[in-house]
Every structure is written in C-alpha cells, then in structure tokens.
Enzyme design. Structure first.
Site, PDB file in Angstrom:
ATOM      1  N   LYS A 148      24.370 -78.724  -2.042  1.00 36.87           N
ATOM      2  CA  LYS A 148      24.394 -79.715  -3.019  1.00 36.87           C
ATOM      3  C   LYS A 148      23.881 -80.773  -2.587  1.00 36.87           C
ATOM      4  CE  LYS A 148      28.266 -81.849  -5.300  1.00 36.87           C
ATOM      5  NZ  LYS A 148      30.028 -82.112  -5.404  1.00 36.87           N
ATOM      6  N   SER A 177      32.014 -80.908  -9.813  1.00 38.85           N
ATOM      7  CA  SER A 177      30.603 -81.289  -9.840  1.00 38.85           C
ATOM      8  C   SER A 177      29.587 -80.509  -9.056  1.00 38.85           C
ATOM      9  CB  SER A 177      30.660 -82.880  -9.411  1.00 38.85           C
ATOM     10  OG  SER A 177      30.894 -82.769  -7.952  1.00 38.85           O
ATOM     11  N   SER A 230      35.687 -80.664  -7.441  1.00 38.22           N
ATOM     12  CA  SER A 230      34.430 -80.215  -7.294  1.00 38.22           C
ATOM     13  C   SER A 230      33.829 -78.892  -6.563  1.00 38.22           C
ATOM     14  CB  SER A 230      33.461 -81.315  -6.982  1.00 38.22           C
ATOM     15  OG  SER A 230      33.711 -82.435  -7.744  1.00 38.22           O
TER      16      SER A 230
END
Lengths: 99, 465
Positions: free
Chosen positions: B75, B149, B174
């Site tokens: 990420k 996210s 997320s």
C-alpha cells in the site's frame, strides 16, 4: 451538552489554525457538510454516560525503553536527500522566514 | 482451497527450482502492464529495473525464507526505500524514503520481492478509494469501486492469476472493506501486533498494517512474517503470530450489525452462516453500544489524530516544495497545504482541529476515548461466551462510481458501520468471501479478542473449504 454553532466564521478560524486557506467556494461547500457531521455524529457522544478511563490506545501498552547506547541515525546526505535543491544550503534545510 | 493454489506451495517449489520464481514474476509483471493499459489503476508505482535487481540478488541468496520469490505489493502509505511513497496524496509527490518500513525489512529478510506500490485513498481517507488521483476499478465490474482505502491492494489481489500477496493497512476498515468488495481475504491484526515504523500515518491509535491474499493461508503467511516487536514503534507489542489451529467451540452473529445492511447482502451472509452451523455452534449476540456510538467515537478520534499527523506536511524537507524567498512561514505552509490537500483531507483536518480546540477537547476528544473503553468492554463481555463474532463486512456490494458521487460525507461515513467497531477496539478481524450477489462478492467478517489471531486463521480455513 456541547453547544456549538457551526458558522462560516468558526470554520474559517479553525482552518486558519490548521494552516489552510479556504476559497469562498470551499467554504460554501464545507460549512453544511461539517455542520452535519458535528451535529449528527460528533454530538451523539453527549448522550453517553462514560466515566471509564480513556483508552488512548485500544490495547494496554506500557512504556518500553531501549538500552541507552549510542546508535547511528540518518546520515547528513540521507537526511537532506528529499529536500529540493533550492531548500538546501550546505548542511541545513532552508525554510521561510519566521519573523 | 487446494494446496496448489497457496503461496506456501509456490515457495516449496521455488526453493528447488528458481525458474518457478522467474516464471511467476514475469507473469505478474505482465499483469501489471495489462492492468495499467486497461486503466484499472491498481498500481501507483512500479519500477521494473528495481524488481529485476531484487530478482538477481535472490538468485544468489543462500537463505530461502518463508516468502522466497513471492511478489509482494505494498500500500502506498508504507515506505519503501528509494521508491516514491506518497500515501495516495499529492502533497508527498516525489518523496522517496531513505529507509524501509519495518514490515518491508521483515518481508525482504524472508525472500519477498517488493513488486510495486498500490493505489489508495489519500492518507486512507475513504471507503471507496475514490479520494485520490488514480482510482482503482473493481475487477468484477469496472464501473464499480474496489473499496478502500487499500483498494489497489485488494483489486490487484483479485486480478492476478499468479502467486502474490498484498500488504494493506486499516484505520477504520481499509483492509476488510476492499477485501469484501473484491472477493479476497483481508487479515487485520490486533493493534500493535505489526510495527508501524515507516507507515505514513493517518491516526496513531487506530492504524494497523495487515495483509490481503487470495486465501486465508496466503494472508496468514504474510501476517506471520510481518508481525512482531519493533523498538522503533513505541506502540509495538512483543507478541508475534504463529500459524496454528485453534479449536473454536462457539461463535455468535452480531444481530445489530445486520440491521443496517441490504436485505440481499444479509441473505448471502446468512446462507453461509447456516452452512457453518454444520461445524460450529453459532448463536446470536447484541452489541447495542457499539452500533450506536462506535462511528461517532471513531470519527472524532480519527479526525483529531489525522489533523495532528498532517500538520507536519508543510512543503519542507520532503514532498512538494516551493519557493520560500520573501514569504512568511505561515503563508508558505498555508499555500502549499491549501493547494495540495484534497477536499476530503481538508474536511478531516478542519473537523479534527475543531474537536481538539480549547473548550471542545474534553467534550469530543476525551469523551471519545472514554466511550472507546466502554465499547471495548462490550466486546470483551461477548468474548466471555464466544470465540468469535460474525457479521457482514459491508452493508452493500461494491457500489458504482456514480452512486458514490451522490453520497454526502456523512452518508459516506455510515458505510463503515460494520467495519469501524473492531477497528476502534483494536481487535483482530478477518474478512472472507461468503458468496456472490449477482456476480459481485459479499464479505463475511469474523472478529476475535485481542491477540487471538489463531482463531481467525482456523475459521478462515473452514470457510475457505
């Protein structure tokens, strides 16, 4: 009970504290959105009777200290590596004036 | 799940025959290129020269670790040395960390190939990975969101046909949300189990780095590698995570969490739970305080912490920088911040700054921290009777982008109804696929007590079979 009136003035003042300059359009858009969140979501906490100790972390964490021995930190070159050329002067970062 | 489908199987083969690594890597690189060409937007940063350099180092490596030759995506919020790391934001454009995050060090030590950075909402601010420039598209339907996210992480996990695991991060859901929308397995650990050193933080008391894989074996394997103490993160716990079975006896569905969900989504999850009743005793439990107050407490804490964290981003030392000559610092910082932060970041900074202001701090910030204790206690009481708690991960299937645009910021927050409570309480949880609704995946979440990750592994294995 928290009594708060969410006005353009308040949001403008808060934004200034947070070093944000809002345009008129942004203010128009944000004020009702922020008002809705504060009144509907944040203020809901008012109705809870919570005398518990606050959980600043969700799990119990006690202070831990590493041995007090010198360790190498970032080299000067690495520390300055991400500063743009114009914001670097010798071994220093260059910033805007403070006074 | 078949053994051949797991990364463990791949690693065994790779240790004996390096061409297995090369072939798999060539496959994922090809997939990155295809996904970029089709504008699926899973990848934020990919540097093929760097990946090939890692491959060549691995070829001569004597130690063949637990992730030997496994491509790992990261990420964007997690720092990788020399690779642009900007947490999906504009303000950190150009920032190339001079160090690896703790999780990257651990993964590399076990032979992982750090493949690419994945797309996300700016700083993790969002449920649909739409608050960023490069918006990932759901592999099951490109008109729909991957969830957020960690959207790029879950999207690419579902997209690839090769062996790969993703490092994700969750503040309020997320990892679980995109795993649910993309039909992947998302493993969010106990707060503090995985070092946050090198994470571009959103909210210190909520952020948790975890894993997303095609199956529970893969997600658990990566978690077992990245878990463990780190003296550079003062909130890091000394416990690790060892993959072991745990004899689960009794579970409960959290009935209140079903109430806010779409009927069709409920049905898919309920059907799966009925099937699981063959293996487990499953009863019902109610968490009324969490349902009522978790979102409020979460959004106060998350915005307060985010507003202080983002204060350091001011156009000095790294990321976007400007001309300082002739400018007062207040004007310089405000100019850069106002130009580079998105609307969502500005809204959250304002909310958090407001809630910490003198006169309001005790009513909002401190109160939210007290309420959090109450909500953790409510979970702990339920865990006295049950090994795990179950509920739908998300109240809907992946929404279409045009539907998301119509949501107000408050309606958007409400989508996190099911994922927020466990995140606020720092409890480990696993989202697994429970079935499909008109060809779109529906996730089921299991929550365990603090540090009881083994229960989630055992549960995930049974669901996967």
């Amino acid at each position: 009970m928290v009594s708060v009136e969410v006005t353009k003035d308040l949001i403008q003042r808060v934004a200034k504290n947070a070093r944000l300059k809002l345009t008129d359009e942004e203010l128009e858009k944000f004020v009702p959105q922020i008002k809705e969140i504060i009144l509907d979501a944040f203020n809901k906490l008012d109705s809870v009777d919570a005398k518990e100790e606050p959980s600043f972390q969700p799990v119990k964490i006690s202070n831990r200290f590493r041995a007090d021995e010198p360790k190498k930190g970032l080299s000067l070159e690495d520390a300055l590596k991400n500063a743009s050329v114009s914001l670097r002067e010798g071994a220093y970062f260059k910033g805007p004036k403070v006074l | 799940m078949k053994r051949e489908e797991t990364v463990n199987h791949f690693v065994e083969a790779a240790r004996n025959d390096f061409s297995v690594v090369e072939k798999n890597l060539a496959g994922v690189i090809q997939e990155i290129k295809i996904s970029e060409k089709q504008k699926l937007n899973y990848i934020e940063e990919f540097n093929s020269a760097d990946v090939l350099r890692q491959l060549s180092l691995l070829r001569s490596s004597k130690y063949k670790g637990k992730l030997f030759g496994v491509p790992i995506t990261v990420k964007d919020a997690i720092c990788v040395k020399g690779v642009e790391s900007k947490a999906g934001s504009k303000i950190l454009r150009g920032y190339k960390p001079v160090f690896d995050a703790g999780v990257i060090e651990r993964a590399k030590t076990e032979g992982a190939i750090i493949l690419a950075k994945t797309t996300q909402d700016e700083f993790g601010f969002g449920t649909f990975a739409t608050h960023t420039v490069k918006v990932p598209k759901n592999p099951f339907d490109n008109e729909r969101s991957c969830g957020g996210s960690s959207g790029g992480a879950a999207g690419f996990t579902a997209f690839t046909k090769n062996y790969h695991i993703a490092i994700g991060e969750s503040t309020g859901g997320s990892i679980a949300c995109p795993a649910s929308f993309c039909g992947a397995v998302g493993f969010t650990p106990t707060y503090g189990l995985v070092s946050r050193f090198g994470l571009i933080d959103f909210a210190n008391s909520l952020d948790k780095i975890g894993s997303i894989g095609k199956n529970v074996e893969d997600a658990s394997l990566l978690l077992s590698v990245i878990a463990g103490g780190d003296e550079r993160d003062s909130t890091s716990l000394q416990n690790g995570f060892t993959i072991e079975d745990y004899p689960i006896k009794k579970m409960a569905v959290v009935k209140d969490f079903f109430e806010g969900c779409d009927d069709e989504v409920k049905k898919v999850v309920e059907k799966k739970i009925d099937e699981l009743k063959k293996f487990y005793v499953i009863e019902e439990v109610s968490l009324p305080l969490n349902v009522k107050y978790a979102l409020s407490a979460y959004y106060v804490i998350a915005t307060c912490e985010a507003s202080t964290n983002l204060a350091k981003l001011s156009g000095l030392r790294y990321g976007v920088q400007g001309v300082v000559e002739g400018k007062h610092f207040d004007d310089y910082f405000s100019e850069i911040r106002s130009r580079e932060f998105s609307d969502e970041a500005k809204r959250r900074i304002i909310l958090g700054t407001f809630a910490r202001m003198s006169g309001y701090r005790d009513a909002y910030y401190l109160k939210a921290m007290r309420v959090r204790t109450k909500l953790i206690n409510e979970f702990n009481l339920a865990f006295k009777n049950y090994d795990l708690l179950l509920f739908p991960t998300m109240p809907t299937v992946a929404p279409r982008f045009d539907e998301i645009e119509k949501l107000s910021p408050l309606a958007n927050f409400a989508m996190d109804l099911c994922t927020v409570p466990a995140n606020l309480a720092g409890l480990p949880h696993l989202s697994v696929n429970s079935g499909f609704l008109k060809s779109l995946p529906v996730g089921l979440t299991a929550v365990a007590p603090h540090l009881a990750e083994k229960r989630l592994y055992s549960f995930g294995k049974v669901v996967g079979e």
